[in-house]
Design an enzyme around this catalytic site. Structure first.
Site, PDB file in Angstrom:
ATOM      1  N   LYS A  14       0.197  -1.107  -0.452  1.00 49.36           N
ATOM      2  CA  LYS A  14      -0.052   0.168  -0.177  1.00 49.36           C
ATOM      3  C   LYS A  14       0.924   0.861   0.134  1.00 49.36           C
ATOM      4  CE  LYS A  14      -2.474  -0.685   4.109  1.00 49.36           C
ATOM      5  NZ  LYS A  14      -1.663  -2.566   3.763  1.00 49.36           N
ATOM      6  N   ARG A  89     -10.070   1.137   8.777  1.00 50.87           N
ATOM      7  CA  ARG A  89      -9.619  -0.595   9.209  1.00 50.87           C
ATOM      8  C   ARG A  89     -10.342  -1.056   9.890  1.00 50.87           C
ATOM      9  NH1 ARG A  89      -3.900   0.069   8.697  1.00 50.87           N
ATOM     10  NH2 ARG A  89      -2.395  -1.097   9.198  1.00 50.87           N
ATOM     11  N   ARG A 128      11.000  -6.474   4.258  1.00 52.84           N
ATOM     12  CA  ARG A 128      11.241  -5.252   4.778  1.00 52.84           C
ATOM     13  C   ARG A 128      12.352  -4.531   6.519  1.00 52.84           C
ATOM     14  NH1 ARG A 128       5.086  -2.467   4.628  1.00 52.84           N
ATOM     15  NH2 ARG A 128       4.820  -2.911   7.128  1.00 52.84           N
ATOM     16  N   ARG A 134      10.799  -0.764  11.996  1.00 54.50           N
ATOM     17  CA  ARG A 134       9.231  -1.050  12.520  1.00 54.50           C
ATOM     18  C   ARG A 134       9.327  -2.911  13.394  1.00 54.50           C
ATOM     19  NH1 ARG A 134       4.621   0.013   7.922  1.00 54.50           N
ATOM     20  NH2 ARG A 134       3.780  -1.073   9.674  1.00 54.50           N
ATOM     21  N   ARG A 146      -0.969  -9.770  13.003  1.00 58.50           N
ATOM     22  CA  ARG A 146      -1.158  -8.301  12.427  1.00 58.50           C
ATOM     23  C   ARG A 146      -2.106  -8.918  10.941  1.00 58.50           C
ATOM     24  NH1 ARG A 146       3.815  -5.738  10.623  1.00 58.50           N
ATOM     25  NH2 ARG A 146       3.432  -3.904   9.125  1.00 58.50           N
TER      26      ARG A 146
HETATM   27  P1  AMP Z   1       0.646   0.521   8.578  1.00 58.26           P
HETATM   28  O1  AMP Z   1       1.635   0.877   8.228  1.00 58.26           O
HETATM   29  O2  AMP Z   1      -1.033   0.681   8.345  1.00 58.26           O
HETATM   30  O3  AMP Z   1       1.079  -1.201   8.649  1.00 58.26           O
HETATM   31  O4  AMP Z   1      -0.063   0.972  10.352  1.00 58.26           O
HETATM   32  C1  AMP Z   1       0.597  -0.624  11.449  1.00 58.26           C
HETATM   33  C2  AMP Z   1      -0.001   0.620  12.918  1.00 58.26           C
HETATM   34  O5  AMP Z   1      -0.495   1.347  12.963  1.00 58.26           O
HETATM   35  C3  AMP Z   1      -1.253  -0.949  12.885  1.00 58.26           C
HETATM   36  O6  AMP Z   1      -0.919  -2.677  12.759  1.00 58.26           O
HETATM   37  C4  AMP Z   1      -1.968  -0.547  13.740  1.00 58.26           C
HETATM   38  O7  AMP Z   1      -1.406  -0.970  15.026  1.00 58.26           O
HETATM   39  C5  AMP Z   1      -1.844   1.386  13.248  1.00 58.26           C
HETATM   40  N1  AMP Z   1      -3.178   1.894  12.719  1.00 58.26           N
HETATM   41  C6  AMP Z   1      -2.446   1.868  11.302  1.00 58.26           C
HETATM   42  N2  AMP Z   1      -3.843   2.438  11.116  1.00 58.26           N
HETATM   43  C7  AMP Z   1      -4.999   2.251  11.880  1.00 58.26           C
HETATM   44  C8  AMP Z   1      -6.178   2.592  11.897  1.00 58.26           C
HETATM   45  N3  AMP Z   1      -6.612   2.879  10.506  1.00 58.26           N
HETATM   46  N4  AMP Z   1      -6.838   2.078  13.000  1.00 58.26           N
HETATM   47  C9  AMP Z   1      -6.125   1.381  13.611  1.00 58.26           C
HETATM   48  N5  AMP Z   1      -5.050   1.445  14.115  1.00 58.26           N
HETATM   49  C10 AMP Z   1      -3.960   1.817  13.031  1.00 58.26           C
END
Ligand code: AMP
Length: 191
Positions: A14, A89, A128, A134, A146
């Site tokens: 993404k 999400r 990654r 991360r 996740r």
């Molecule tokens: P990402 O960078 O999109 O993979 O997000 C990393 C982490 O941020 C996720 O595993 C969640 O803990 C948190 N996170 C990101 N976006 C959301 C969202 N829309 N709702 C809840 N948690 C989020």
């Protein structure tokens, strides 16, 4: 206004693809994950709250996330549209986004869903982890968590937009440029 949700499990690509879409269509890329990580780095109150959930591969609570998203959209009044990356999400986030946009006379044009098999996701996330720094990429148990959270809580968002005729599935396997082309083709059909 061209509002697009770029959707898919962790590791689907993404963030990478959102950058290409942003440039091609002159949109604002809004990644809730990136904003949370920025806040963690700067040790803000929001960052401290979000970190506890993110480190475990859990979702940050809807209330916090929705408030954050709305304030980011409001910060960009001149935007030609947004690419929502990593948001919504949960079904509640999707409802909140729809009503927030509706109140402004706007709407989501499409949800582009990157489809990638689970084995490949795990490989990509492990890869990654070597460069992303991360914590949530580094531990296979957290990665599994996740993916599970995605299946249980996030996938219903797809049905929400499918019911509105806005779901577009995109094959997320192949070279980065092949996938970008599939996304551009899809956007060109709807815009
Ligand atoms: P990402 O960078 O999109 O993979 O997000 C990393 C982490 O941020 C996720 O595993 C969640 O803990 C948190 N996170 C990101 N976006 C959301 C969202 N829309 N709702 C809840 N948690 C989020």
């Amino acid at each position: 206004m061209l509002h697009i949700i770029l959707f898919g499990p962790p590791g689907a690509g993404k963030g990478t693809q959102a950058e290409f879409l942003q440039r091609e269509y002159d949109l604002v890329h809004l990644s809730t994950g990136d904003i949370f990580r920025y806040n963690i780095k700067n040790n803000t109150e929001l960052g401290v709250k979000a970190k506890a959930f993110m480190d475990q591969g859990k979702l940050v609570p809807d209330e916090l996330t929705i408030a954050l998203l709305e304030s980011e959209v409001k910060k960009n009044p001149a935007a030609r549209g947004f690419i929502f990356d990593g948001f919504p999400r949960t079904a509640a986030q999707a409802e909140a986004l729809d009503s927030f946009l509706h109140a402004r006379g706007q709407e989501i044009k499409a949800l582009l869903s990157l489809e990638v098999p689970e084995d490949e996701l795990k490989q990509r996330l492990a890869e990654r982890a070597k460069t992303s720094g991360r914590a949530d990429d580094a531990d296979p148990a957290i990665i599994q968590n996740r993916i599970q959270v995605y299946r249980n809580e996030t996938e219903p968002v797809k049905a929400h937009y499918q019911d509105k005729g806005k779901l577009i599935g995109i094959d997320g396997v192949g070279s980065i440029s092949d996938i970008t082309k599939r996304l551009f083709d899809a956007v060109n059909r709807i815009k």
